[in-house]
Design a protein around this motif. Structure first.
Motif, mmCIF file in Angstrom:
data_model
loop_
_atom_site.group_PDB
_atom_site.id
_atom_site.type_symbol
_atom_site.label_atom_id
_atom_site.label_comp_id
_atom_site.label_asym_id
_atom_site.label_seq_id
_atom_site.Cartn_x
_atom_site.Cartn_y
_atom_site.Cartn_z
ATOM 1 N N GLU A 170 0.812 -1.219 0.000
ATOM 2 C CA GLU A 170 0.000 0.000 0.000
ATOM 3 C C GLU A 170 0.845 1.268 0.000
ATOM 4 O O GLU A 170 0.503 2.262 -0.617
ATOM 5 N N THR A 171 1.962 1.228 0.736
ATOM 6 C CA THR A 171 2.758 2.453 0.900
ATOM 7 C C THR A 171 4.128 2.375 0.234
ATOM 8 O O THR A 171 4.811 3.383 0.107
ATOM 9 N N GLU B 198 1.736 13.113 -6.053
ATOM 10 C CA GLU B 198 0.844 11.973 -6.232
ATOM 11 C C GLU B 198 0.995 10.980 -5.078
ATOM 12 O O GLU B 198 0.019 10.417 -4.592
ATOM 13 N N TYR B 199 2.254 10.790 -4.661
ATOM 14 C CA TYR B 199 2.489 9.848 -3.569
ATOM 15 C C TYR B 199 1.842 10.362 -2.281
ATOM 16 O O TYR B 199 1.194 9.615 -1.548
ATOM 17 N N TRP C 207 6.724 2.850 -4.410
ATOM 18 C CA TRP C 207 5.325 3.040 -4.792
ATOM 19 C C TRP C 207 5.233 3.478 -6.250
ATOM 20 O O TRP C 207 4.396 2.975 -7.008
ATOM 21 N N VAL D 253 -4.444 6.281 2.318
ATOM 22 C CA VAL D 253 -4.022 5.099 3.077
ATOM 23 C C VAL D 253 -4.012 5.390 4.579
ATOM 24 O O VAL D 253 -4.514 4.603 5.389
ATOM 25 N N MET D 254 -3.445 6.536 4.949
ATOM 26 C CA MET D 254 -3.328 6.835 6.382
ATOM 27 C C MET D 254 -4.705 7.102 7.000
ATOM 28 O O MET D 254 -4.947 6.738 8.147
ATOM 29 N N GLY E 201 8.882 12.551 -1.525
ATOM 30 C CA GLY E 201 7.662 12.012 -2.096
ATOM 31 C C GLY E 201 7.027 13.009 -3.043
ATOM 32 O O GLY E 201 7.015 14.207 -2.765
ATOM 33 N N SER F 102 8.517 6.179 -1.513
ATOM 34 C CA SER F 102 7.904 6.843 -2.666
ATOM 35 C C SER F 102 8.411 6.247 -3.977
ATOM 36 O O SER F 102 7.666 6.123 -4.939
ATOM 37 N N ARG F 103 9.692 5.870 -4.024
ATOM 38 C CA ARG F 103 10.202 5.271 -5.262
ATOM 39 C C ARG F 103 9.611 3.887 -5.492
ATOM 40 O O ARG F 103 9.333 3.508 -6.625
ATOM 41 N N HIS G 52 -1.815 9.860 -2.411
ATOM 42 C CA HIS G 52 -2.126 8.452 -2.166
ATOM 43 C C HIS G 52 -2.039 8.126 -0.672
ATOM 44 O O HIS G 52 -2.905 7.449 -0.115
ATOM 45 N N LEU G 53 -0.985 8.634 -0.032
ATOM 46 C CA LEU G 53 -0.810 8.333 1.402
ATOM 47 C C LEU G 53 -1.935 8.935 2.244
ATOM 48 O O LEU G 53 -2.273 8.389 3.297
#
Ligand SMILES: Cc1cc2nc3c(=O)[nH]c(=O)nc-3n(C[C@H](O)[C@H](O)[C@H](O)COP(=O)(O)OP(=O)(O)OC[C@H]3O[C@@H](n4cnc5c(N)ncnc54)[C@H](O)[C@@H]3O)c2cc1C
Lengths: 786, 263
Positions: A650-651, B245-246, A781, B253-254, B242, A778-779, B249-250
Motif C-alpha cells: 500500500e505504501t 501523487e504519492y 510506490w 491510506v493513512m 515524495g 515513494s520510489r 495516495h498516502l
C-alpha cells in the motif's frame, strides 16, 4: 574451543572504556593557550566568477585578528591529488588547481571564499557577515552526461572540457567485445545510479594548529585517519615546510569511513594561519558545514551489459560509468572509479572478456572521494544487480547461476589486472545457505503474504581487494605514494611493550586486536602490550587506515618487528642460560633450552637488555625493533549475503526482516571485533540502499543538507544481523593469513537489499527490473504504480 | 547565534509585558527556535521563556470533559498524563521526535509554529480544539492559516489548548525517512455528531480538513467508506521524499488506517 586471550580470542575492546565513559580525547577537546578561531565564509552558490571581495569592514570588527582570501595564498600550493590516472590514450588526467581559498571562481556550494580569524568564533562569524562579495553567478554544471558534451559550461576554464579522464581497463579491442555480445545467447543490460552519499562520521572535522616562533615548529591536531600522509602532503605539496619541523597529531577520532583520509584545505589553512597570525588557530566544523565540505562518496551513473552463452555461462561483461569527481580532485578521488572499481568487475566469476570504461567528470558539486569500500561497492552493485536481473530474465535460480560461474581455481588471473590468491566461493555460499535458512524462505514468504506483505529474498556475492597495497604495483598504476606500513616494537625494561604503529584507529579496535597478536607471539598477557598511534612524533611512519589494510599491512609490519625482537631476546636468553641460541625456545613467556628444564622468564631477559651487566658482547643493549612491510599482493576477502525484506504494497515501505552475512576473511584475530565491523558495514550499506540520498537541485543547491532531509539509518531501520565467518581461506602472502574486514559489509549489502526488494515486488505479480537507490517508499510506490 | 537578552517570567502577565519589547520572542522548548538561532536565521532582541509559568504547565480534564493542556507542557508530559483521558492525543505526543525533543518541545511552540509536517496541528484541528491565548479563545478551524502561519498576533501567547474528547480517535503517521516528521499524518476523530479528519504533512497549505472523507465517514464509519475518495494531488507537497501523487495516495491510506484503528 574459543580462546580467552591472544589470537582468535574475542577480547573486549579496551578503548571502549574511555569512549563510553566520556574520557576520550578528541581534536575538539584540544585547546591551545591563546588560540584564535577561524570561520570560513563559504559560497552559497554552485558556480560563479568572483569579481571582488571587500574585507575592509570585516577587518575592523571587534576581535578580528586577520581576514584571509584567495589572494593571501597566491604562490602557495593547492590541495594535491595523490593519484595520477592515465587515460585510454596514455595521456595524464586533467588536474585543475585546487586553491586553499577560492581564486577566480567559486565552484560548489561550500567552496571557501574567505576566512576570518578572531578572538572568538562568534566574532569571526560576525565579521564574515561584513565581508562584501560581488560574484557573478554562472550556470551550474551538474548532470554528468551533459557536462561531457562539446560546448558544455566549463567548471575549470583552463581545462579543455569537464572530463578529468576517459579511462579503460580490460579488453581494449571493441570489435572483440562486440563479437562476444553478438554471439551471445542472452544479453542482460541494466542502467544504474550509485547514489551520492555523505559519510557523516559522528565527529565532524576539526583542526587546531600552533606555531612556535622560538623553534620554528608547527603542530597540527586534526581529525585524520592518517597523520603521516597529511604531514607529507601538506609539507611537500601545499605549504613547502620541512617535515621535521611539523608534527601532526590525530588523537581519538570519532569515525572516518574514508572521509578523513584526505588532506583538506582547512588543515593547511590553520597551519598557515598559525604562523601568519602568530597565534594558534582552531576550526571546528559544524554539522551543516560538514555536509558541504567533507568529501562525498559514490555518485556513479553506469550501464552494464552481461553476455551469456546458451548454457548460462558468463562470456562477456561491458560497463560504462560516469563518475562524479565534484568540483576539484580530492586526495584519492581519481583512483576510486578506476583502480578500486574497474579491477573489481570480475567479481567472483570467471567471465573471460571484460571491458570497463569510465569517464570521470568535473561538476559544480562537493568533491567526491573514497567512502567505506571506495569503488568496490560501486563495482559489486553493478555486477550483482546485472547477474540477478539475468537470472530473472532466464528464469533460473540466482544462486545456481552464480555458483555455475564461480571461479574455483586459485590463484586466478582476472581479465582486469588482479590475481586472486585464494578463495572458496562455493564453500562460503554453503555457509550462507545454512546460516540464512534459505530452505525455510518459502514458508516465511507465505506468512508475510498472509499478513498482506510482499516478501523478497536477495542474494549477493562480493569480492574485494584489500590490504592496500603493493607499492610497486600501485606506483605503476599512478599512485604518488607507496602503500607499505611500519611498526616499532619497544620493549620496556620490565617487559611491557609499546608498539608504535602507522595504522590509525578510529573505531576499528586496533588498540585491542594488535596487542592480541604481539602478546600471543611472546606468550605474555595482552594487558602488557599497548598500541601507540596517531602522532607523527611518536611513530616511525605510517600510511594510515583505509582500504581494510591495517592488520594485513601494518599488522604484518608489527609481526616482523616482533620477530626481530624475539630473535634478539633469544640471543640474550642464550647468554643467560649459557646455551646455544639455536636451542632456545620461547613459549608462554619463558625462554627455555630445548630438551632441558633450564629456563629464564621474558621479564628477566628484557631487564637484562636494559641492565646489561651480564650481556653478550656482540649484542647491543636495549630491546626495540622497527619493521616496514610492503605487501606482495592485495588480499581478497569475499562473501555471500542474503537479505530478506517485506514490502508494504500500500505504501511502498520496505522493512528488512533478516540479514545474513557469510564472509571469508581468512584468519581472524578477534571474532567479536570482526562481527562488529561487519555489522557496521551492513548498517551503512542498508543506509545507502534504503535511506541515504545526497541530492542537488538544478541550481546546484544541496537539497539534503541536514538530517532533516538526509536520512541516516537508525537502530530501528536495521535488523539483528546473523554473521558467519567460519569459511576461512587464509591469505597466502602475509604472515598472519589475514585479509581485512572493514569494508565488506558496506560492499556486500546494497545489492542484497535491492535484489530482495525486486524479488518481493516481482513476487507480487509486477514486472519491475530495477529501482535506483535509495529505494524509498515513494520510489517503490512509483515503480509499483508506474 | 546572535546575542539576545533572556527573561524567564513566572506569570502570563509578566510574559506578555516582556514580549511587548521590540523584537522580543517567546521561547517554548526551543526545539525549533534554537536551531534557527544557531543558524543565524533569526535575531530576536530578547527571548522570553515560557517554561517558568506554573499555570501553563500540565494536563487537566475540565468540567465538560474536555482535556486542557497548558501551553508550555512538553510532549513527554502529554504522552504520560493524557493517556487516560485522551489516548489518541497522548499517542500522538509520544510519537513526536525523540526523547530529547519530547522532553523539551511544547504544545504551544508546535501549534504556534504550524510546521506543515508537524503532528499537533492535526490533533488540534481533528479534535475541533480551541487555542486559548492571553487575549482570546480561537477555534481550531479559524487558527491555522497555511504553512507556518496562524492568526496569532505579535506577542500573543498560547496559554493552553482545549480538546473536546471524541468517542474514538486515531492518529496515523507515515514517517518522512530523514526527519521523521509526518510525510503524511491523518487524524480521525469520531464524535457523536460527526467525524473530523485532519491531514498534516501533505499540503502546500499546511494542515487541512478532508471534508469529503468527513462526509463519507459521517454516513458510515468504516474503512470502505473511503474507497472511492481521492484527494487532488495538485496542492500537495512534492519534494525529495515524495511526489505530490504519492502524498495524495498516502492521505487515503493513512486515513483508512486511522479509521481501522478506531474500530
Ligand atoms: C529532531 C526533531 C524532531 C522533531 N520531530 C517532530 C515530529 O515528529 N512531529 C512534530 O510535530 N514535531 C517535531 N519536532 C518539532 C517539535 O515538536 C518542537 O517542539 C515544536 O515544533 C516547537 O515547539 P517548542 O516548544 O520547541 O517551540 P520553540 O522552538 O521554543 O518555538 C517555536 C515557535 O513558537 C513560538 N512559541 C513557543 N511557545 C509559544 C507559545 N506558548 N505561544 C506562542 N508562541 C510560542 C516561538 O516564539 C517560536 O516562534 C521535532 C523537532 C526536532 C528538533
Amino acid at each position: 574451543m574459543p580462546k580467552d586471550s591472544g589470537i582468535g580470542a574475542s577480547s573486549k575492546r579496551r578503548e571502549d572504556v574511555r569512549f563510553l565513559t566520556g574520557a576520550g580525547n578528541y581534536t575538539d577537546d584540544i585547546n591551545v593557550h591563546g588560540q584564535a578561531y577561524v570561520h570560513f565564509l563559504r559560497s552559497d552558490i554552485a558556480h560563479g566568477r568572483i569579481k571582488s571581495i571587500d574585507t575592509s569592514a570585516a577587518e575592523t570588527m571587534p576581535g578580528v585578528v586577520k581576514v584571509f582570501t584567495g589572494k593571501d595564498f597566491e604562490g602557495v600550493g593547492g590541495m594535491p591529488c595523490g593519484w595520477e590516472v592515465t587515460d585510454r590514450h596514455g595521456a595524464p588526467m586533467q588536474e585543475p588547481p585546487h586553491p586553499i581559498l577560492a581564486q577566480g571562481k567559486v565552484r560548489h556550494v561550500g567552496d571557501p571564499i574567505a576566512a576570518v580569524v578572531a578572538d572568538s568564533l562568534e566574532q569571526a562569524r560576525d565579521a564574515a557577515e561584513a565581508i562584501e562579495l560581488d560574484i557573478e553567478e554562472l550556470p551550474a554544471v551538474l548532470d554528468m552526461k551533459a557536462a561531457a558534451q562539446e560546448g558544455a559550461t566549463l567548471v575549470h576554464d583552463d581545462l579543455k572540457n569537464n572530463i578529468c579522464y576517459d579511462w579503460h581497463l580490460g579488453e581494449a579491442d571493441n570489435d572483440k567485445v562486440n563479437e562476444v555480445f553478438a554471439n551471445a545467447a542472452h544479453v542482460t543490460t541494466l542502467d544504474l545510479v550509485n547514489n551520492r552519499l555523505v559519510a557523516n562520521p559522528m565527529e565532524p572535522r576539526v583542526a587546531v594548529a600552533e606555531y612556535s616562533r622560538g623553534t620554528d615548529e608547527y603542530t597540527l591536531y586534526t581529525t585524520s585517519q592518517n597523520p603521516h600522509v597529511i604531514r607529507l602532503l601538506m609539507c611537500a605539496f601545499v605549504l613547502g615546510l620541512p617535515e621535521h619541523k611539523v608534527r601532526v597529531v590525530a588523537p581519538d577520532v570519532g569515525g572516518g569511513f574514508g572521509t578523513k583520509i584526505f588532506h583538506y584545505a582547512e588543515e593547511a589553512f590553520c597551519t598557515f594561519a598559525a604562523k601568519a597570525c602568530n597565534r594558534a588557530v582552531k576550526w571546528t566544523s559544524s554539522r551543516s558545514e560538514a555536509f558541504i565540505s567533507d568529501a562525498h562518496g559514490r555518485d556513479h551513473v553506469s550501464r552494464i551489459e552481461l553476455a551469456l552463452d546458451a548454457d548460462n555461462n558468463f562470456i562477456g561483461l561491458r560497463t560504462d560509468t560516469y563518475a562524479n569527481m565534484g568540483a576539484y580532485l580530492s586526495t584519492f578521488s581519481s583512483s576510486v572509479p578506476t583502480w578500486l572499481h574497474g579491477t573489481l568487475m570480475a567479481g567472483n566469476y570467471k567471465t573471460p572478456v571484460i571491458q570497463v570504461n569510465v569517464k570521470a567528470m568535473f561538476t559544480n558539486t562537493v568533491p567526491v572521494d573514497a567512502y567505506r569500500g571506495a569503488g568496490r561497492p560501486e563495482a559489486t552493485y553493478q555486477l550483482e544487480r546485472v547477474v540477478d536481473k539475468a537470472a530473472r530474465e532466464l528464469g533460473v535460480d540466482p544462486i545456481a547461476l552464480r555458483r555455475q560461474n564461480f571461479i574455483t581455481q586459485f590463484p586466478y588471473d582476472t581479465p582486469v589486472a588482479l590475481t586472486y590468491d585464494t578463495g572458496n566461493y562455493d564453500g562460503t555460499m554453503d555457509k550462507l545457505e545454512a546460516a540464512a535458512d534459505l530452505a525455510g524462505f518459502a514458508a516465511r514468504r507465505a506468512q508475510s503474504e498472509a499478513n498482506g506483505k510482499l516478501r523478497g529474498l536477495g542474494i549477493n556475492c562480493y569480492i574485494e581487494a584489500c590490504g592496500i597495497a603493493p607499492s610497486n604495483i600501485v606506483g605503476m598504476l599512478g599512485a604518488r605514494a607507496g602503500l607499505y606500513d611500519a611498526a616499532t616494537v619497544r620493549v620496556n625494561a620490565t617487559g611491557s611493550i609499546s608498539v608504535m604503529v602507522g595504522a590509525h584507529s578510529h573505531g576499528q579496535g586496533h588498540e585491542t586486536a594488535f596487542p592480541q597478536v604481539v602478546a600471543d607471539m611472546i606468550g605474555i598477557d595482552e594487558s602488557m602490550v599497548e598500541i601507540v598511534h596517531g602522532d607523527t612524533s611518536k611513530i616511525p611512519f605510517g600510511m594510515g587506515t583505509y582500504g581494510s589494510r591495517s592488520l594485513a599491512v601494518c599488522g604484518s609490519a608489527m609481526v616482523k618487528a616482533t620477530e626481530k625482537v624475539i630473535d634478539k631476546a633469544k640471543k640474550i636468553a642464550a647468554h643467560l642460560l649459557e646455551a646455544s641460541e639455536a636451542d632456545i625456545e620461547l613459549k608462554d613467556g619463558q625462554f627455555s633450552v630445548a630438551g632441558t628444564d633450564k629456563s629464564v622468564a621474558w621479564g628477566d631477559v628484557t631487564l637484562t637488555a636494559y641492565v646489561p651487566h651480564n650481556f653478550p658482547l656482540e649484542v647491543e643493549p636495549g630491546l626495540e625493533e622497527t619493521a616496514f612491510y610492503d605487501p606482495a599482493n592485495f588480499t581478497f576477502p569475499s562473501g555471500a549475503y542474503a537479505c530478506e525484506v517485506e514490502v508494504d504494497p500500500e505504501t511502498g515501505q520496505v522493512s528488512i526482516e533478516a540479514f545474513t552475512a557469510a564472509d571469508d576473511f581468512g584468519n581472524i584475530i578477534n571474532p567479536m571485533i570482526v562481527d562488529g565491523q561487519v555489522h557496521g558495514g551492513i548498517g551503512q550499506g542498508i543506509g545507502q540502499a534504503l535511506l541515504e540520498n545526497c541530492a542537488y537541485d538544478e541550481n546546484g543547491q544541496l537539497l539534503s543538507a541536514s538530517y532533516m532531509d538526509y536520512a541516516m539509518p537508525r537502530a530501528d531501520d536495521v535488523p539483528f544481523y546473523s554473521v558467519d565467518h567460519s569459511s576461512q581461506t587464509p591469505c597466502t602472502h602475509n604472515p598472519l593469513g589475514v585479509k581485512g574486514c572493514g569494508e565488506a559489509g558496506a560492499i556486500g549489502s546494497p545489492p542484497a537489499v535491492i535484489n530482495a526488494v525486486l524479488d518481493a515486488l516481482n513476487s507480487g505479480g509486477k514486472s519491475i527490473d530495477h529501482i535506483d537507490m535509495p529505494v524509498s517508499p515513494s520510489r517503490v510506490w512509483a515503480a509499483m504504480n508506474g | 547565534m546572535y546575542n539576545f537578552e533572556f527573561e524567564k517570567p513566572s506569570t502570563i502577565a509578566d510574559a506578555v509585558a516582556a514580549l511587548g519589547g521590540e523584537d522580543a520572542q517567546a521561547l517554548g522548548g526551543g526545539q525549533t527556535l534554537i536551531p534557527t538561532l544557531k543558524q543565524r536565521l533569526a535575531a530576536p532582541s530578547a527571548l522570553v521563556s515560557l517554561g517558568g509559568i506554573p499555570e501553563m504547565q500540565g494536563v487537566c480534564v475540565e468540567d465538560d470533559g474536555a482535556v486542557s493542556v497548558g501551553g508550555a507542557t512538553s510532549h513527554a508530559v502529554v504522552a504520560r498524563e493524557a493517556a487516560g483521558a485522551y489516548p489518541a492525543l497522548a499517542a500522538l505526543a509520544g510519537q513526536i521526535g525523540d526523547p530529547a525533543v519530547r522532553n523539551r518541545g511544547t504544545i504551544g511552540g508546535s501549534v504556534a509554529n504550524n510546521d506543515p509536517a508537524a503532528c499537533y496541528p492535526a490533533a488540534v484541528l481533528g479534535s475541533g480544539g480551541t487555542i486559548v491565548t492571553n487575549a482570546r479563545q480561537i477555534a481550531a478551524d479559524d487558527f491555522f492559516e497555511g504553512m507556518f502561519t496562524t492568526t496569532l498576533d505579535e506577542g500573543e501567547i498560547i496559554t493552553s489548548v482545549r480538546f473536546p474528547v471524541p468517542q474514538a480517535a486515531s492518529y496515523q503517521k507515515f514517517l518522512q525517512p530523514a526527519s521523521r516528521f509526518a510525510l503524511v499524518g491523518a487524524y480521525v476523530a469520531r464524535f457523536a455528531d460527526g467525524v473530523r479528519v485532519a491531514i498534516t504533512g501533505a499540503s502546500e497549505d499546511g494542515v487541512f480538513r478532508w471534508s469529503e472523507a468527513e462526509a463519507a465517514l459521517g454516513k458510515e464509519f468504516r474503512p470502505d467508506a473511503l474507497m472511492d475518495l481521492r484527494i487532488n494531488p495538485m496542492n500537495m507537497i512534492g519534494d525529495l521524499h515524495g511526489s505530490k501523487e504519492y502524498r495524495a495516495h498516502l492521505v487515503s491510506v493513512m486515513t483508512k488506517r486511522a479509521v481501522e484503528a478506531c474500530m
